[in-house]
Design an enzyme around this catalytic site. Structure first.
Site: not given
Ligand code: PBG
Length: 326
Positions: A195, A248
């Site tokens: 992330k 992500k």
């Protein structure tokens, strides 16, 4: 052999032919719908920076979940907007909290729909960081206990999958151990392993009221320049017991997604985040792009890059399109 013998255009001559030789396809099975849940009754409040997405009270979230399940969407992921925020984010592990209530209501309304819960403290802390603050920074080890408590309360409410998105080191192992010690061996972990500290989360932070009140998330989320580090993050989370991993944001990190999938060959998800949604919506609203075409093209790109499934604010709408196509 090359031109004039070789003519790749031969296989593009009709839609039927293109359909037959297409390498990658999008299916409703690939789509996970994020839902924002809040307290109250019969509330459906549109998010200004994410037109078409709503903050829902638990009853409305359950209705929405039943509709998604009817359309064949396999899963939702829940984000909570609590009534009270404090320094440690204690509403996150409140057994009567908004996410815990929503899990129960959704499981009742749509028993076969998978319920994933996002585990993080940023929506619940008064300062908006993803953990507790000590000496001006987020304390990794103090935060782990609170994340584990939160994950356990989600599992007790009936969550099928726990998705930690905080980026603390060691959180997958801590959560796995806590779940196992309490008999939740079957509750799976979908780790936001990779992330990045990204500008694409802006609209989400609007929706969840989780913008950091000071500083930024760069001391825990990943530096956008790093891809090899993504392999290390994914490896650690898999070693710690993650059942699935996620990359992500989405469209700006397709290279990382492809690398992670090719390296580990484990179930890997992509997240088309709020800013990606907002950009498509804004451009489509201005008539600058063909909305449906761009949505389907971006989702297909995630699959082509190696995603096994996609978290996308378009899940419900696209499920409707795919159904009408049949
Ligand atoms: C919680 C969390 C965030 C997102 C998912 N989980 C926000 C953040 O890290 O700031 C972003 C999702 C989106 O932008 O759609 N930590």
């Amino acid at each position: 052999m090359s031109f004039p013998t070789d003519r790749p255009r031969r296989l593009r001559r009709s839609e039927t032919l293109r359909r037959m030789v297409r390498e990658t396809r999008l299916s409703v099975d690939d789509l996970v719908q994020p839902l924002f849940v809040m307290s109250g009754q019969n509330v459906r409040r549109e998010i200004a920076s994410m037109p078409g997405q709503y903050r829902l009270s638990v009853d409305r979230a359950a209705e929405e979940a039943a509709r998604l399940a009817d359309w064949g969407v396999p899963a939702v992921i829940l984000f909570g907007i609590p009534e009270h925020k404090d320094d440690s984010g204690s509403s996150a592990w409140n057994d009567e909290g908004v996410v815990q209530g929503a899990v129960q209501a959704i499981k009742q309304a749509a028993p076969n729909l998978l319920v994933i819960t996002d585990v993080c403290l940023c929506e619940y802390t008064s300062h908006g960081h993803c953990g507790v603050i000590s000496q001006g920074d987020v304390s990794n080890d103090l935060t782990l206990k609170l994340l584990a408590k939160t994950a356990l309360s989600h599992a007790q409410a009936g969550a099928d999958l726990i998705a930690p998105s905080d980026m603390m080191d060691g959180r997958v192992a801590t959560i796995r151990r806590t779940l196992d010690e309490n008999g939740f061996h079957e509750t799976a972990i979908l780790s936001y392993a990779v992330k990045y500290a990204s500008g694409f989360y802006g609209p989400f932070r609007d929706a969840a009221g989780s913008t950091p009140q000071f500083g930024d998330r760069c001391s825990y989320q990943m530096d956008p320049g790093n891809a090899l580090e993504a392999l290390r993050e994914a490896e650690l989370d898999l070693e710690e017991g993650a059942d699935m991993i996620m990359v992500k944001p989405g469209i700006a990190y397709l290279d990382v997604l492809a690398l992670v999938k090719a390296t580990f060959n484990r179930v890997t998800a992509a997240y088309q985040v709020s800013g990606e949604y907002a950009m498509i919506e804004a451009a489509a609203h201005n008539g600058w792009i063909d909305r449906q075409r761009v949505i389907l093209e971006t989702l297909l790109a995630f699959k082509r890059a190696g995603a096994d499934f996609i978290l996308t604010y378009y899940a419900g709408e696209v499920a409707g399109w795919l159904r009408n196509d049949k």
